[in-house]
Design an enzyme around this catalytic site. Structure first.
Site, PDB file in Angstrom:
ATOM      1  N   ASP A   1       3.431  -3.881  -2.033  1.00  0.00           N
ATOM      2  CA  ASP A   1       4.063  -2.597  -2.367  1.00  0.00           C
ATOM      3  C   ASP A   1       4.684  -1.889  -1.164  1.00  0.00           C
ATOM      4  O   ASP A   1       5.321  -0.848  -1.324  1.00  0.00           O
ATOM      5  CB  ASP A   1       3.008  -1.635  -2.940  1.00  0.00           C
ATOM      6  CG  ASP A   1       2.063  -1.139  -1.862  1.00  0.00           C
ATOM      7  OD1 ASP A   1       1.570  -1.981  -1.087  1.00  0.00           O
ATOM      8  OD2 ASP A   1       1.867   0.076  -1.759  1.00  0.00           O
TER       9      ASP A   1
ATOM     10  N   ASP B   1      -3.735  -2.686  -0.359  1.00  0.00           N
ATOM     11  CA  ASP B   1      -3.543  -1.283  -0.766  1.00  0.00           C
ATOM     12  C   ASP B   1      -2.259  -1.106  -1.563  1.00  0.00           C
ATOM     13  O   ASP B   1      -1.179  -1.530  -1.139  1.00  0.00           O
ATOM     14  CB  ASP B   1      -3.498  -0.390   0.480  1.00  0.00           C
ATOM     15  CG  ASP B   1      -4.862  -0.277   1.117  1.00  0.00           C
ATOM     16  OD1 ASP B   1      -5.672   0.524   0.657  1.00  0.00           O
ATOM     17  OD2 ASP B   1      -5.113  -1.043   2.072  1.00  0.00           O
TER      18      ASP B   1
ATOM     19  N   ASP C   1      -1.063  -8.474  -1.225  1.00  0.00           N
ATOM     20  CA  ASP C   1      -1.328  -7.335  -0.366  1.00  0.00           C
ATOM     21  C   ASP C   1      -2.554  -6.617  -0.963  1.00  0.00           C
ATOM     22  O   ASP C   1      -2.916  -6.891  -2.112  1.00  0.00           O
ATOM     23  CB  ASP C   1      -0.053  -6.462  -0.440  1.00  0.00           C
ATOM     24  CG  ASP C   1      -0.237  -5.099   0.141  1.00  0.00           C
ATOM     25  OD1 ASP C   1      -0.651  -5.014   1.297  1.00  0.00           O
ATOM     26  OD2 ASP C   1       0.041  -4.115  -0.574  1.00  0.00           O
TER      27      ASP C   1
END
Ligand SMILES: O=P(O)(O)OC[C@H]1O[C@H](O[C@H]2O[C@H](CO)[C@@H](O)[C@H](O)[C@H]2O)[C@H](O)[C@@H](O)[C@@H]1O
Length: 393
Positions: free
Chosen positions: A329, A128, A126
């Protein structure tokens, strides 16, 4: 909280996977089938059968606000029974307990590589909150040079892809590494390797060239929604322009409304704007990210499906000798964690510095630990290759 460690095998039982209602979406806003409702699109993954959501006068009553409040972990929490702030020692203790269930991928590194031995690792990342720290301004979510070189190194040894909620162009601009594969818009815009059997199987998969003219398979299962998303983006821009701190992004196949910099008293107004748009577009639905509301096409596609698509494109499906690792996240990363956990196929690693419910198997505290983990993988692989070479001589 269950304190039993679950790190004995790569994939164990799913700890109550997240679902839409638990993400705070009121059941009346969840998609449901009604034949003949909504446009009929030709794409294989389009399942637009949703009736218009019931009119809700107050976004407070539908759970959106609760979800908005919990969408990015607060640093300190109130201990209601004692009406006092939980100390950092308490938080640390809670985190340590949580680590028993979702062990640190760094501390479990030996275990991970012993399982990975003789397997081909594929890395999915991922952006960000994973490769770059969460910052107030999405345009300033810059990846550090040392993270970039860690990702570059990892891609030398393992097929590596970034799967982001951002548009594919934007995430490529931020990462800037040509040796990776990129999927934007939560996997609805994938540029994968050329694989003839994949393009034959998937509608909306065409041969294309990337930023450098390299040939690849471009897969965009929500192509039909580009114009609609653009219209929605423009309306959102107009309707939120008087809300201080609000930021709207067009990711081509989805649109985001950020409220991280909006005063909390104005969150209901933000939610109402998004809610009003969704009333007019039953083919779209809401997901929650970190202090962001995201409007997406109602299609059966997400980061989990994108992982599967890329594994297939890489020619790695149907093989016990493959170990996919997804590091992320966000709530949207849970779809990928679930795919790996349910199929007993690989490791999801959640990046979080606070306890969170997740379908991941391991955890890392923050992007600096992600970098350390990636570098450890590279060191291990290099050593393994050197040992193999020495044996061959
Ligand atoms: O899937 P990802 O690569 O993690 O993208 C998810 C969203 O990331 C960005 O927003 C998040 O990060 C921002 C920068 O740190 C932060 O300001 C924001 O509050 C976060 O939600 C991006 O701007 C979104 O469009 C992505 O969907």
């Amino acid at each position: 909280m269950e304190l039993k460690s679950n790190h004995a095998s790569p994939v164990l039982t799913d700890p109550s996977p997240l679902n839409k209602s638990r993400l705070g979406i009121h059941p009346s806003l969840m998609p449901f089938s009604q034949a003949g409702v909504g446009p009929s699109f030709s794409g294989k993954y389009v399942t637009v059968t949703r009736k218009k959501p019931a009119k809700l006068d107050d976004v407070r009553s539908n759970g959106w606000l609760d979800a908005m409040k919990s969408s990015s972990p607060p640093r300190k929490k109130l201990n209601k029974s004692f009406n006092s702030e939980v100390t950092s020692d308490d938080s640390e203790f809670g985190y340590c307990c949580w680590l028993l269930k979702y062990p640190s991928a760094l501390n479990s590194f030996e275990q991970i590589i012993s399982y990975a031995k003789n397997k081909k690792i594929a890395i999915f990342l991922d952006y960000d909150g994973t490769l770059s720290p969460i910052v107030d301004d999405p345009d300033r979510a810059i990846m550090s040079d040392c993270m970039r070189s860690a990702v570059k190194d990892v891609a030398k040894y393992f097929p590596t892809a970034i799967i982001s909620g951002r548009s594919r162009d934007k995430v490529y601009e931020l990462v800037g590494l040509t040796e990776l594969y990129y999927a934007g818009s939560h996997g609805m815009d994938i540029m994968g390797p050329v694989n003839h059997s994949v393009s034959a199987d998937h509608l909306n998969c065409i041969k294309s060239t990337d930023h450098l003219g390299k040939e690849g398979n471009l897969f965009q299962p929500a192509r039909e929604f580009i114009t609609m998303i653009d219209k929605v983006f423009k309306t959102l821009l107009e309707n939120t322009k008087s809300i201080k701190g609000a930021k709207v992004e067009n990711h081509k196949f989805c649109a985001s409304v950020h409220y991280r910099n909006v005063e909390e008293k104005n969150w209901p107004t933000i939610a109402q704007c998004v809610h009003d748009i969704l009333k007019d577009y039953p083919q779209l639905h809401l997901t929650h990210g970190r202090k962001v509301l995201e409007i997406r096409p109602e299609i059966d596609w997400n980061k989990g499906k994108a992982v599967d698509f890329l594994i297939e494109s890489l020619g790695l499906s149907n093989s016990d000798g493959v170990l996919p690792i997804f590091i992320g996240d966000d709530r949207t990363d849970e779809d990928a964690f679930k795919v790996l956990r349910e199929g007993n196929r690989g490791y999801g690693i959640l990046v979080s510095s606070v306890p969170k419910e997740t379908s991941a198997f391991y955890s890392l505290r923050d992007p600096s630990e992600v970098k350390e983990f990636l570098s450890s993988l590279v060191r291990w692989k290099k050593l393994e290759e050197e040992e193999e070479e020495a044996e061959d001589e």
